[in-house]
Structure formats: C-alpha cells, structure tokens
Enzyme design. Structure first.
Site, short mmCIF file in Angstrom:
data_model
loop_
_atom_site.label_atom_id
_atom_site.label_comp_id
_atom_site.label_asym_id
_atom_site.label_seq_id
_atom_site.Cartn_x
_atom_site.Cartn_y
_atom_site.Cartn_z
N GLU A 68 -9.59 4.30 6.46
CA GLU A 68 -8.70 4.78 7.52
C GLU A 68 -9.44 5.60 8.57
OE1 GLU A 68 -6.07 3.43 8.03
OE2 GLU A 68 -5.42 2.65 6.08
N GLU A 104 -4.97 -2.47 13.01
CA GLU A 104 -4.72 -3.36 11.86
C GLU A 104 -5.69 -4.53 11.88
OE1 GLU A 104 -2.99 -1.88 9.81
OE2 GLU A 104 -1.99 -0.48 11.18
N HIS A 138 -9.05 -3.50 10.50
CA HIS A 138 -9.04 -3.35 9.04
C HIS A 138 -9.53 -4.61 8.33
CE1 HIS A 138 -7.54 0.51 7.80
NE2 HIS A 138 -6.35 0.40 8.33
N GLU A 194 0.85 -1.18 0.00
CA GLU A 194 0.00 0.00 0.00
C GLU A 194 0.90 1.25 0.00
OE1 GLU A 194 -2.39 0.87 3.46
OE2 GLU A 194 -3.88 1.87 2.26
N1 ARG Z 1 -2.84 1.15 5.87
C1 ARG Z 1 -1.83 1.32 6.88
C2 ARG Z 1 -2.60 1.62 8.16
O1 ARG Z 1 -3.00 2.69 8.44
C3 ARG Z 1 -0.83 2.37 6.60
C4 ARG Z 1 -0.02 2.21 5.36
C5 ARG Z 1 0.82 3.39 5.13
N2 ARG Z 1 1.24 3.46 3.77
C6 ARG Z 1 1.92 4.50 3.29
N3 ARG Z 1 2.23 4.50 2.05
N4 ARG Z 1 2.26 5.51 4.04
O2 ARG Z 1 -2.95 0.79 8.88
ZN ZN Z 2 -5.12 2.00 8.82
#
Ligand code: ARG
Ligand code: ZN
Length: 872
Positions: free
Chosen positions: A316, A294, A297, A117
C-alpha cells in the site's frame, strides 16, 4: 485476542490449484471448493479459516468425512489427520443477500459481488485465508440468465454455457498464482463500455468498465485514466499488463474505495462514475488517481504480495507512492505535492499523535481490517519517497527492477523491499528501517548561527520523537532533508559543506542520522536565508523559530515552491495561534497587518500560477490547528479563522471580485488541469468573499448555483449557501435534493454540504434529522461516510461544548457496528483528539467511549480502536 508479528510462521501446507464452483440463487448460494493440497511440514493438522459458513460436506480424495473426523469452531475447520498430498472438497452454503458486513460474497443493488481483502474469503469457503498461500484458480459461476447476464471472475474468460433451464454458467481461469484476498466474483445485470490497450510487447488487452445500466456514459473518465496508468507504468517502470482482459466494476455498497482483485477490480461507484454535470474537478482527480492505484497494484501487490498482514505497507505504501507520482506527472507536480502533504498532516500526523498510533509495520493487532490506515498508506508512501530521495530516481528504478527480479511471484516483507532498493545502490538502510518500526512523528529542531568573521554558517539539527503507545523512547531516524541557502536576492548559494550530498537528481541533501549534529557551511559572506525540508522530503515536524522577515522572504522568493507555500502556512499558523490565545481570554481579535499585506500581495500578483495561488491563499485547516494547539477549543478556533478570512476578504474585496470575474464561466466543461486551477482559484475567491455576508455577494453565490454548468461550480455555491443563514439556502438544498435523490453517488454531496457547515449552530440537529431522511441508508457506506464521518471531521461543530454531540454520534456508531464493523471502525477515529479536549469535554467523550466499549456485542474492529483511547 491479539495477534503478533513475532508469532508468524510460514504455511504448513501448499495448494497446487483450487477450483471454485458457485451456484447463485435468490435465497442461498452454494459453493464447492476443490483444492489439491500438499503438506510442507509432515504430520500437520489441517486448519482452515471459515466464518459464518454453513458446512454441507467435506471430502478427502473423494471420500466424505464423518463428523467425528473433523471439528468446526466459530473460526476454523480442523481436520487432525490428513495424507501427505490430497484433494480436498468442501461444500458450503451462504446467504449473500443477508450479508451486511460487505465482506466476502454479498449483494449490492441486486448485483452479487465480493470483497475478500483482508479476510473476507473465509466467509466464502473454508480455506487458508492468508496471503502467503498462493495458488492458481479456476472458477465456474451458475446463475439465472435474465437476472444475472454478466458473470465475471479473475483471469481468462474460458466460455459461457446456456444450461437451457433459464440458467447459464461461466468458466474462468486465472493463469497467475494469487493469494485468496485477490479472488473476485461479480454477477449481475450491468452495462459496460469497452476499449483496448496494446502493451509495448504487443499484447492487445480488452478493457471493460461495468456499471449499472444507464450509467455507461459516466464511465469514460475511468477508462481514460486506466489507459494513462497503463502507459505511465510502462514508461516509468517498464511494467506491462499480464492478462488479456482488465475489468473494472462499479458497485454502490462498498466499504473502501476500490479493490485490486487480479484482472477484476471492484470499485466503489463514487470512484468510477463521473461527468461534468455530476462530478467535481476533485472527483475527476480522485478517480484518475484511484484507477491508477488499483492498476499499479497488479505489480506492487499482486505479482509481488505480502507475506502477512503486518507487511501491508509493502504494497500500500509503495502503491500510494506510485499513484502520487503518476498524479504529479499528469497534473502539476508542486500542487500535487502540496495536496498530498496536506492530507498527510491533517490525517496521518493526527493518527500518529493519537491513541491509535502504530508503526508503518505494526507488531500486533486485534482486527486486521484496522490496518487500512493513513499510517500504513500515506506515511508508508513517505518512506518509499525518502528512499527515492536518498538514492535518486535512477537509483530507485534500479532498485525496483531488482525487487521484481528477486521477488516476482512471491509473498515478501518490507525488509525485502528495503534490501532490494538499498543493495544495488550500495546504500546502508539499517538505520533507515527504524522508520518502519517506530511510530510517532519525529521532530527536527533547527538552530542557526552566522559567523561573519569566519564566513561560516552553522546549522544545528536535533531530532526527537514523542512517546507513542508501547514506545516510550525512540532511536534516532535516518532523515533526508532537502535544503538550500539563499542570498538576499533569493539566489541559491553554492553549498560548501562536507556533509552535504547530492543525489542523482541533483538535489542537495543533509542525511541526519545523529540525535544532534552541527553542519558548517564555508565561504558565506552574508547571512544566508535557510530553506529546509524542501518538497517535504521527510514526514517530520520542523521546529524552527525563523524570523518573520525570513518567512516572508521565503514565501516570496524560495526556488522550492513547496516551501513558498509552507512558509505561508507557517505564518498563518502563527497568526491563528495568536488569535486563538486571545479568543480564549475573551480579548478582541485584531489580525496582524503584515500578514494581511503579504496575502494581499499574493492575491494581486498576476505572475503566480492560479492553482498554486489557490494553495498559497489557503489558511491552515482546523485539523492542523487541532494538532498544534495545546487545547482543542472549537469556538476559539472558529472565531480566529473566520476573523482572518473576513479581514482578508474585506481588504481585498475588489481584487477578489476581479479574480472571480476573470475566470468564472470560462470553459465550464473543460477537464484540463489548467482550467481546474482557474476554477479552483475563482471559487476560492468566492468563498473568501462570502465571509463578508454581503447581500450582493450572496446573490452572486446564488446565481452561480442556479446557472452552474458543472458540478464544481454548483457544489461550491451549495456549500457556501448550506453554511449560511441566507434566504437562498433552503431553495437550493431542496433543488439539489430533488435533482439527485435517486442517484446513489451524487446525493452524498448533499449530505456532506450540510454536515460540514461550520457557522450554523444547528448542524447536529440537521445531521441527526438527515439520518432519518428517506434518501439516507445507514447500510450504505458512502451515505455513512458523507454524512456522519464528514460531520465528525467538522471539528467546530463536532466539539460544540453546548451540545451532547458525542452521545448522539456514539449511538450511530453502535447502530452501524451491529451491521458493518468495518464502517463503524472508521467512524471511531473521530475520537482521536480526546487528549486535546478540555477536562469537561474530555469527560463527555470518555463517558461515551466507555459506554460503547461496554456494549455487549461491539465488534473487535471498533473495540480495538476505542479501547486504546481509554488506556492512553
Ligand atoms: N487494497 C485496497 C486498496 O487500497 C483497499 C482494500 C480495503 N480493505 C479494507 N478491509 N478496508 O487499493
Ligand atoms: Zn491499495
């Protein structure tokens, strides 16, 4: 160079399944991807994303393509003509060992790991690197058996084969469709701890936390946190885990905090590893909340994902909201809310007032990775919280159930979410949705009038929102304001007003939708005291010229504890602003006596819960001062704040010492929330006392450093000493260094303690020397954040007019940017305050920003953030 939400089109192809085969070696990695693809729009050319890849071969239905049949650009593989349905095989070669961007497949301390990501998958193979293409994955990983005994990917572990030649191969299969940003792979020699969790419907889940050998003992808190999160999500939302394995892996070099890859979370090791001698109470708390984040999610992000990256807050904002609520249930709700709002104000409000302000659902961007902001996360969470406030908890649960009923397995938008919450509750969110589209922090002004003869209290509320980049004017927001009226004894009055609603939790609300409106409360005999924006029910700035008497009254008597502390902050700001103005004129500083008396009363009140007391006694932060003051004058801020702290300490020396002695050394190893609170208060008492620079106090601090039985006490002492001219300073710093120099997580605290010192004039010199220190590695994100970013957050020293701080800092940004654009971009936010600087300092800052923007190879991540500082 920019991408726009308005250009979004759904995918032209679908992928039925993909098989990924990894062959891992020391000098290269070969990836074979085999996908079953169908055209959704007939006659479409195939465009696949790919960056920094060496393409070895492409096959369609088993036939290798000739170079004339496809095109490779810097960012794509294009095959102009493909069948309606076909098998695509792509072979690429990568060099994970040389990947310093820490996105895609890379190596950290000898461990292969991934971060996909937002757009890292395109660094692994050519693919549809977009979240609305979801498919099922099977994965094989082949590697040296000795060096990489642990081979992990998403989903179910099928089998592992010994290949006989010193190599082995693992087979994984994920039954759930997912977008490629949730793909993960780990290969290495790792230690592990194991436990199990049985879900409500009887699924027995194997839980595993991996970390480098010897660190297993520090993984148990993460494991406990995971089980708490699994239980909470079942209890509160009826959501269960959906695979047989849940794995967490701790990695030393990681750009962000953690990543929710399906079934295989990869974490920054600072958010996994903890025991009482290596981690502070705050670390324990952060680990619990990020492990939960996490985990949550899995439903809000993985099973229901985003249609495109402009919708990032869909997952988020919602998941931050869920982790904040979880933390509130695990600890103390009022204190948790105060901490969350403090973070929102210090970070997000500044972002919303600066050159990089953007809506929670942005319309355009250059670098998708720049979307991982406090606006998307923390303001996004406030939007969800407001929805819950409007429909009540019961209503919100009903809406969440509906959200999963409608969208499980889909890639959707914030609009879809708002509809799922509002429709089952019969609410109209059409105006509410402006919160997603309009950037900037709204202002709500309060005007009060009491008409004794008529027995009426008139409350006039007026809203506005300052202009932000590309948004000169705004439409009124739908603002839920929780409120109450108190009589002179602090009792809640009955609210007789036709516009007040009560949500299903029994909370009284004004839903302000107009630009300006007067609310009339009837049957009020005496002038009431207003308590408004309780629990910080909307992310707004309140302009309210309440009388001092009312503020002190609320500080003592409000039934909403958030507002008691809020009024203490409000008074603190008035006092500080006054002193700052005097300091700027070179006048002597004298702290308002009433204010000191009020805080002294708090210190001495035995009936206030210790953790809440610690919050009451906190002065507004420098970050908040930088926002409310017209000019960021670091010296004046510092003088004012230190003067107030010193005065408080002087007037309460005995009481503070008593507080310290009462709680010091009590249950030093306990991780109970209550004990955390006691420690927080006694350490706060110590740091107030340290302002006196009294040898007797410094001796106590020094003793606490050397005798400490937990990291919280040790770090409190070290932080105080690091910011002093004390004779004890060097010895303690040296000791901490020697103790932890080989510990990649703990040594970061040593950097931060030195970078955050506000009273020492030499911080710039210290920080720059530390960047050359053998324990500092510019390629490790945690090192960079804990030294350089902590320094930029040190508003007092970062904006020292006597030194060329910005120039030295810009050099570091450029150095980091060449290796790791994501980390560099995070450093750029240091310049969010340029508009607040006086002309000389502003000129210094702009000169450096221009120099960076002119650097030939500056990444688009950094460029996007810096350029906006020049144009606004
Ligand atoms: N999805 C992740 C979270 O908030 C964060 C990933 C961060 N990615 C980035 N490219 N900064 O749980
Ligand atoms: Zn997240």
């Amino acid at each position: 160079e920019k991408i726009y939400l308005k250009d979004y089109k759904g995918p032209a192809f679908s992928v039925d399944s993909v098989h990924l085969d990894f062959n891992l070696n020391e000098d290269f990695c070969r990836v074979r991807a085999k996908s079953a693809i169908k055209q959704l729009t007939a006659g479409s050319a195939l465009h696949l994303n790919g960056v920094d890849l060496k393409l070895i071969a492409v096959k369609i239905n088993g036939q290798e393509l000739q170079p004339t049949e496809y095109q490779v650009t810097a960012e794509e593989l294009i095959i102009p003509s493909v069948p309606a349905s076909f098998t695509l095989e792509i072979e690429t070669q990568l060099e994970p060992q040389n990947n310093t961007s820490l996105e895609g497949l890379y190596k950290s301390s000898g461990i292969f790991c991934t971060q996909c990501e937002a757009q890292g998958f395109r660094k692994i193979t050519y693919f549809f690197d977009r979240p609305d293409v979801m498919t099922s994955y099977s994965v094989t990983i082949e590697a040296d058996k000795k060096k990489y005994p642990v081979l992990l990917s998403n989903g179910d572990r099928i089998k592992t084969e010994d290949l006989g030649n010193g190599r082995h191969k693992a087979y994984w299969s994920d039954p759930h469709k997912k977008p490629c940003y949730l793909f993960a792979l780990v290969a290495g020699d790792l230690g592990v701890i194991r436990d199990t969790f049985t879900t409500t419907s009887g699924r027995k889940v194997n839980l595993e936390v991996y970390a480098s050998h010897g660190k297993q003992d520090r993984c148990w808190h993460a494991m406990d946190s995971l089980k708490k999160a699994m239980t909470w999500d079942q209890d509160v939302y009826g959501l269960e885990y959906d695979l047989n394995d849940y794995m967490i892996v701790a990695i030393d070099d990681f750009n962000a905090g953690a990543m929710e890859n399906k079934g295989l979370n990869i974490f920054n090791s600072r958010l996994v590893l903890a025991d009482s001698s290596s981690a502070t109470d705050t670390d324990f708390h952060s680990i619990e909340s990020v492990v939960a984040h996490e985990y949550f999610h899995n439903w809000t992000g993985n099973r229901v994902t985003v249609a495109n990256w402009f919708q990032l807050s869909l997952k988020e904002g919602l998941t931050v909201f869920r982790d904040q609520e979880f933390s509130a249930d695990m600890t103390e709700r009022a204190v948790q809310r105060i901490e969350d709002v403090d973070a929102l104000r210090a970070g997000q409000f500044a972002e919303d007032a600066g050159p990089n302000a953007h809506p929670v659902r942005p319309e355009s961007c250059m670098a998708v990775d720049n979307f991982f902001t406090m606006t998307i996360y923390e303001k996004g969470s406030e939007l969800i919280r407001m929805m819950q406030t409007i429909v009540g908890r019961k209503g919100f649960r009903k809406g969440m159930d509906e959200y999963f009923r409608r969208h499980d397995g889909q890639a959707v938008t914030t609009e879809d979410f708002a509809a799922a919450i509002s429709e089952p509750n019969g609410k109209d969110f059409s105006q509410f949705k402006r919160w997603y589209n309009q950037s900037g922090t709204p202002v709500v002004s309060v005007l009060e009038k009491f008409d004794a003869a008529a027995g009426e209290y008139h409350l006039t509320l007026e809203q506005s929102c300052p202009p932000t980049p590309n948004q000169p004017t705004k439409e009124p927001f739908h603002v839920p304001l929780m409120m109450g009226l108190l009589d002179k004894n602090g009792k809640e009055l009955a609210l007789n007003c036709e516009h007040i609603t009560q949500n299903t939790d029994g909370k009284h609300l004004i839903e302000l939708k107009d630009h300006k409106k007067t609310f009339v409360f009837k049957g009020i005999k005496e002038r009431p005291v207003l308590s408004i924006l309780r629990e910080f029910s909307a992310p707004v700035n309140l302009h309210w010229e309440a009388s001092e008497d009312d503020l002190y009254f609320l500080m003592e008597k409000d039934t909403d504890s958030f507002n008691r502390r809020e009024m203490a902050q409000k008074m603190g700001l008035r006092v500080l602003s006054n002193l700052i103005a005097k300091a700027r004129k070179g006048e002597a500083l004298q702290v308002d006596e009433k204010y000191i008396n009020a805080l002294s009363a708090v210190i001495r009140d035995p009936n206030i819960d210790p953790s809440f007391k610690a919050k009451m006694l906190q002065l507004p932060s420098y970050a908040v001062l930088a926002q409310v003051e017209p000019v960021l004058d670091a010296e004046a801020f510092h003088k004012a704040r230190v003067t107030v702290r010193k005065t408080i300490a002087k007037m309460n020396k005995a009481a503070l010492l008593e507080t310290y002695r009462q709680f010091h050394g009590v249950e030093p190893k306990s991780r109970d929330t209550k004990v955390f609170g006691h420690r927080q208060l006694k350490n706060q008492a110590l740091s107030y006392l340290a302002e006196l620079q009294d040898p007797e106090i410094l001796e106590i601090v020094n003793k606490q450093y050397w005798d400490a039985q937990n990291m919280t006490d040790r770090m409190t002492a070290l932080t105080i000493l690091a910011d002093s001219q004390s004779e004890y300073r060097e010895k303690a710093l040296q000791h901490f260094h020697d103790e932890w120099k080989n510990d990649s997580v703990v040594i970061n605290k040593w950097f931060t303690a030195q970078a955050s010192a506000t009273s020492r004039p030499d911080v710039l010199k210290d920080v720059m020397a530390l960047t050359q220190h053998p324990t500092f590695n510019l390629q490790n994100p945690n090192n960079v954040y804990s030294l350089l970013r902590a320094f930029s957050a040190n508003i007092v020293r970062f904006n020292d007019p006597k030194l060329n701080v910005y120039e030295a800092y810009a050099d570091k940004i450029l150095e980091v940017d060449a290796k790791n654009p994501q980390v560099a971009a995070r450093l750029c936010s240091a310049f969010n305050f340029v508009q607040k600087l006086d002309p000389v300092m502003k000129d210094k800052a702009l000169t450096q920003i221009k120099r960076m923007v002119a650097a030939p190879n500056l990444s688009k991540n950094s460029r996007e953030l810096l350029q906006s500082a020049l144009t606004t």
